[in-house]
Design a protein around this motif. Structure first.
Motif, mmCIF file in Angstrom:
data_model
loop_
_atom_site.group_PDB
_atom_site.id
_atom_site.type_symbol
_atom_site.label_atom_id
_atom_site.label_comp_id
_atom_site.label_asym_id
_atom_site.label_seq_id
_atom_site.Cartn_x
_atom_site.Cartn_y
_atom_site.Cartn_z
ATOM 1 N N GLY A 169 -3.454 -14.242 0.155
ATOM 2 C CA GLY A 169 -2.163 -14.227 0.146
ATOM 3 C C GLY A 169 -1.304 -13.217 -0.347
ATOM 4 O O GLY A 169 -0.040 -13.480 -0.109
ATOM 5 N N ALA A 170 -1.870 -12.023 -0.806
ATOM 6 C CA ALA A 170 -1.077 -10.987 -1.079
ATOM 7 C C ALA A 170 -0.449 -10.078 -0.017
ATOM 8 O O ALA A 170 -1.144 -10.211 0.970
ATOM 9 N N TRP A 171 0.441 -9.567 -0.408
ATOM 10 C CA TRP A 171 1.030 -8.366 0.467
ATOM 11 C C TRP A 171 0.411 -7.247 0.343
ATOM 12 O O TRP A 171 0.180 -6.686 -0.831
ATOM 13 N N ASP A 172 0.096 -6.454 1.441
ATOM 14 C CA ASP A 172 -0.602 -5.165 1.429
ATOM 15 C C ASP A 172 -0.059 -4.111 2.602
ATOM 16 O O ASP A 172 0.699 -4.681 3.468
ATOM 17 N N MET A 173 -0.483 -2.786 2.597
ATOM 18 C CA MET A 173 -0.406 -2.027 3.679
ATOM 19 C C MET A 173 -1.612 -1.990 4.520
ATOM 20 O O MET A 173 -2.662 -2.921 4.083
ATOM 21 N N PHE A 174 -1.500 -1.535 5.629
ATOM 22 C CA PHE A 174 -2.658 -1.564 6.598
ATOM 23 C C PHE A 174 -3.616 -0.401 6.203
ATOM 24 O O PHE A 174 -3.268 0.407 5.871
ATOM 25 N N GLY A 175 -4.802 -0.742 6.722
ATOM 26 C CA GLY A 175 -5.907 0.239 6.417
ATOM 27 C C GLY A 175 -7.145 -0.465 6.237
ATOM 28 O O GLY A 175 -7.307 -1.661 6.500
ATOM 29 N N GLY A 176 -8.103 0.231 5.437
ATOM 30 C CA GLY A 176 -9.320 -0.490 5.085
ATOM 31 C C GLY A 176 -10.411 0.543 4.568
ATOM 32 O O GLY A 176 -10.080 1.679 4.095
ATOM 33 N N HIS A 177 -11.516 -0.076 4.732
ATOM 34 C CA HIS A 177 -12.600 0.859 4.313
ATOM 35 C C HIS A 177 -12.976 1.952 5.160
ATOM 36 O O HIS A 177 -13.022 1.989 6.164
ATOM 37 N N ALA A 212 -1.844 -13.079 7.683
ATOM 38 C CA ALA A 212 -1.127 -14.150 8.136
ATOM 39 C C ALA A 212 0.058 -13.677 8.902
ATOM 40 O O ALA A 212 0.443 -14.285 10.043
ATOM 41 N N GLU A 213 0.759 -12.703 8.725
ATOM 42 C CA GLU A 213 2.186 -12.038 9.092
ATOM 43 C C GLU A 213 2.211 -10.563 8.975
ATOM 44 O O GLU A 213 1.555 -10.223 7.967
ATOM 45 N N ILE A 214 2.940 -9.936 9.530
ATOM 46 C CA ILE A 214 3.185 -8.680 9.427
ATOM 47 C C ILE A 214 4.609 -8.790 9.319
ATOM 48 O O ILE A 214 5.573 -9.426 10.298
ATOM 49 N N ARG A 215 5.454 -7.735 8.531
ATOM 50 C CA ARG A 215 7.060 -7.857 8.474
ATOM 51 C C ARG A 215 7.479 -6.441 7.842
ATOM 52 O O ARG A 215 6.778 -5.641 7.214
ATOM 53 N N TRP A 216 8.509 -6.046 8.750
ATOM 54 C CA TRP A 216 9.235 -4.686 8.273
ATOM 55 C C TRP A 216 10.200 -5.077 7.134
ATOM 56 O O TRP A 216 10.895 -6.182 7.069
ATOM 57 N N CYS A 217 9.879 -4.453 6.080
ATOM 58 C CA CYS A 217 10.659 -4.694 4.596
ATOM 59 C C CYS A 217 11.329 -3.604 4.383
ATOM 60 O O CYS A 217 11.082 -2.163 4.522
ATOM 61 N N SER A 218 12.657 -3.951 3.716
ATOM 62 C CA SER A 218 13.467 -2.813 2.981
ATOM 63 C C SER A 218 12.646 -2.164 1.772
ATOM 64 O O SER A 218 11.749 -2.699 1.271
ATOM 65 N N PRO A 219 13.311 -0.905 1.325
ATOM 66 C CA PRO A 219 12.432 -0.291 0.424
ATOM 67 C C PRO A 219 12.379 -1.255 -1.075
ATOM 68 O O PRO A 219 11.177 -1.299 -1.518
#
Length: 144
Positions: free
Chosen positions: A34-42, A105-112
């Motif tokens: 449920g947390a927001w994060d950046m994309f990437g991984g191991h 669950a979703e991706i979103r463009w966010c303001s700074p």
């Protein structure tokens, strides 16, 4: 005496027109549900940071990064020693799409401000890395 091995990961702050692309983790994820994060991984054994970033962004968003700059590394000790090598991606081939619904669950463009508010609780250094990512793009000399 042994030294704890780090769990190494890469993360990307995709920046477009002053906004940052973030993903909200699926509610049933074992890690950061449920947390927001950046994309990437191991980072896999024998894989470079850049190769891992390219692989992860292809798998998660269906894009091929063209302009990538390393911003820095953050880390912690829980649930195990970890490091996240953070990069800013300012140019890519393809349209970012949520290809792994079981992970995000979703991706979103966010303001700074939204990006800092959403990622700030995860690590105290993330808001300053977001600022650096956005400053890098503001001083860009043109399209890549």
């Amino acid at each position: 005496m042994s030294v704890a091995a780090f769990h190494d990961c890469v993360g990307a702050l995709l920046v477009r027109e002053g906004e940052v692309l973030l993903g909200r983790r699926a509610a049933d994820c074992a890690w950061l549900a449920g947390a927001w994060d950046m994309f990437g991984g191991h980072i896999e054994a024998g894989e470079s940071e850049e190769a891992a970033l390219r692989r992860e962004l292809g798998e998660e968003l269906g894009i091929d990064p063209l302009e990538v700059r390393r911003l820095g590394t953050i880390g912690g000790d829980h649930p195990e020693p970890w490091r996240l090598h953070v990069h800013v991606v300012t140019s890519w081939r393809g349209d970012p799409q949520n290809l792994q619904l079981h992970e995000h669950a979703e991706i979103r463009w966010c303001s700074p401000d939204e990006a800092k508010q959403r990622l700030g609780p995860a690590h105290a250094d993330l808001p300053s890395l977001i600022e650096r990512a956005l400053a890098t793009t503001r001083h860009s000399t043109g399209p890549g």
